[in-house]
Motif scaffolding. Sequence first.
Motif, mmCIF file in Angstrom:
data_model
loop_
_atom_site.group_PDB
_atom_site.id
_atom_site.type_symbol
_atom_site.label_atom_id
_atom_site.label_comp_id
_atom_site.label_asym_id
_atom_site.label_seq_id
_atom_site.Cartn_x
_atom_site.Cartn_y
_atom_site.Cartn_z
ATOM 1 N N GLU A 99 0.798 -1.232 0.000
ATOM 2 C CA GLU A 99 0.000 0.000 0.000
ATOM 3 C C GLU A 99 0.832 1.286 0.000
ATOM 4 O OE1 GLU A 99 -3.518 2.208 2.637
ATOM 5 O OE2 GLU A 99 -2.610 0.336 3.349
ATOM 6 N N GLY A 116 1.365 4.829 -4.195
ATOM 7 C CA GLY A 116 0.883 6.191 -4.002
ATOM 8 C C GLY A 116 0.089 6.730 -5.172
ATOM 9 N N GLN A 117 0.352 6.204 -6.362
ATOM 10 C CA GLN A 117 -0.373 6.626 -7.554
ATOM 11 C C GLN A 117 -1.428 5.598 -7.954
ATOM 12 O OE1 GLN A 117 0.280 9.731 -8.762
ATOM 13 N NE2 GLN A 117 1.650 9.780 -6.979
ATOM 14 N N GLY A 118 -1.771 4.726 -7.032
ATOM 15 C CA GLY A 118 -2.723 3.664 -7.329
ATOM 16 C C GLY A 118 -2.004 2.390 -7.716
ATOM 17 N N LEU A 158 -9.379 0.235 -0.001
ATOM 18 C CA LEU A 158 -8.276 0.850 -0.738
ATOM 19 C C LEU A 158 -8.724 1.566 -2.015
ATOM 20 C CD1 LEU A 158 -5.686 -2.053 -0.343
ATOM 21 C CD2 LEU A 158 -5.796 0.083 0.955
ATOM 22 N N PRO A 201 -10.501 4.267 -2.528
ATOM 23 C CA PRO A 201 -10.288 5.720 -2.576
ATOM 24 C C PRO A 201 -8.849 6.122 -2.899
ATOM 25 C CG PRO A 201 -11.663 5.127 -0.695
ATOM 26 C CD PRO A 201 -11.152 3.839 -1.274
ATOM 27 N N LYS A 202 -7.898 5.208 -2.707
ATOM 28 C CA LYS A 202 -6.499 5.491 -3.030
ATOM 29 C C LYS A 202 -6.146 5.052 -4.450
ATOM 30 C CE LYS A 202 -4.616 5.257 1.657
ATOM 31 N NZ LYS A 202 -3.551 4.682 2.518
ATOM 32 N N ILE A 241 -6.279 1.983 -5.488
ATOM 33 C CA ILE A 241 -5.723 0.624 -5.446
ATOM 34 C C ILE A 241 -6.864 -0.363 -5.632
ATOM 35 C CG2 ILE A 241 -4.483 -1.080 -4.067
ATOM 36 C CD1 ILE A 241 -3.130 1.266 -2.593
#
Length: 254
Positions: free
Chosen positions: A131, A135-137, A176, A178-179, A181
């Motif tokens: 995770e 940081g960029q998915g 995850l 919303p990030k 992922i």
Amino acid sequence: MFSLAGQKALIVGIANESSIAYGCAKALKAQGADLAITYLDEKAEKYVRPLAEELGAEIFAPLDVSDPDQLTDLFVQITAKWGRLDTLLHSIAFCPKEDLHGRVTDCSRTGFTQAMDISVGSFIELVRRAEPLMGQGGTCMTVSFYGAEKVVKDYNIMGPVKAALESVSRYMAAELGPKGIRVHALSPGPLKTRAASGIAHFDEMMDAASARAPTHQLATIEDCGAYAAFLASAEAANITGGLHYIDGGFNITG
């Protein structure tokens, strides 16, 4: 139609050239991804190293997922080499033979705990460690089987274990998302892999699946790889939480 050029992908679960993880690694590499490949132990290394070299793996490291130090060392290497991770493929499962070949009712508590830890807990642990590097998915994938939702003769305790794996995939996808992922479970039909060879009467299971599937064909590791490569692509950025059948339609038959 899509490219994975510049992507960084971690592949966990290659045992030999028949492994689903190897089929996925080949497809990711063919679309341009850079690979990190792990092997279980010294015995496995002699089978996996030639495949890693063939695929030009930039990282090749031991990984027994029950060893926290090896997990830490692997992610230290990934962070130092790449500084990020775009794709994680988890394709490992284990159950002690005496529990795998017995009734669910008779499964020992120790065997069940070990099967859950190696087959499911390790996916949670890998995603947790991946995770911060996504940081960029990114995309996290694991491998399940139809025996998670329907009773499949001789699949035994791995059915409930795979059901848990599918469930944690959905929960992590929700957490995850919303990030950026994405989390997926691939569900190929019976394939002749090293792991599958431990299941009793597996050849009969494959014959029955081939006869029952609408295409009358078993999935291949190349089929799995093609699907995994698509899910890792930017074109699949809005797809998550899925259970993806790659089984010639076996799952739709009664």
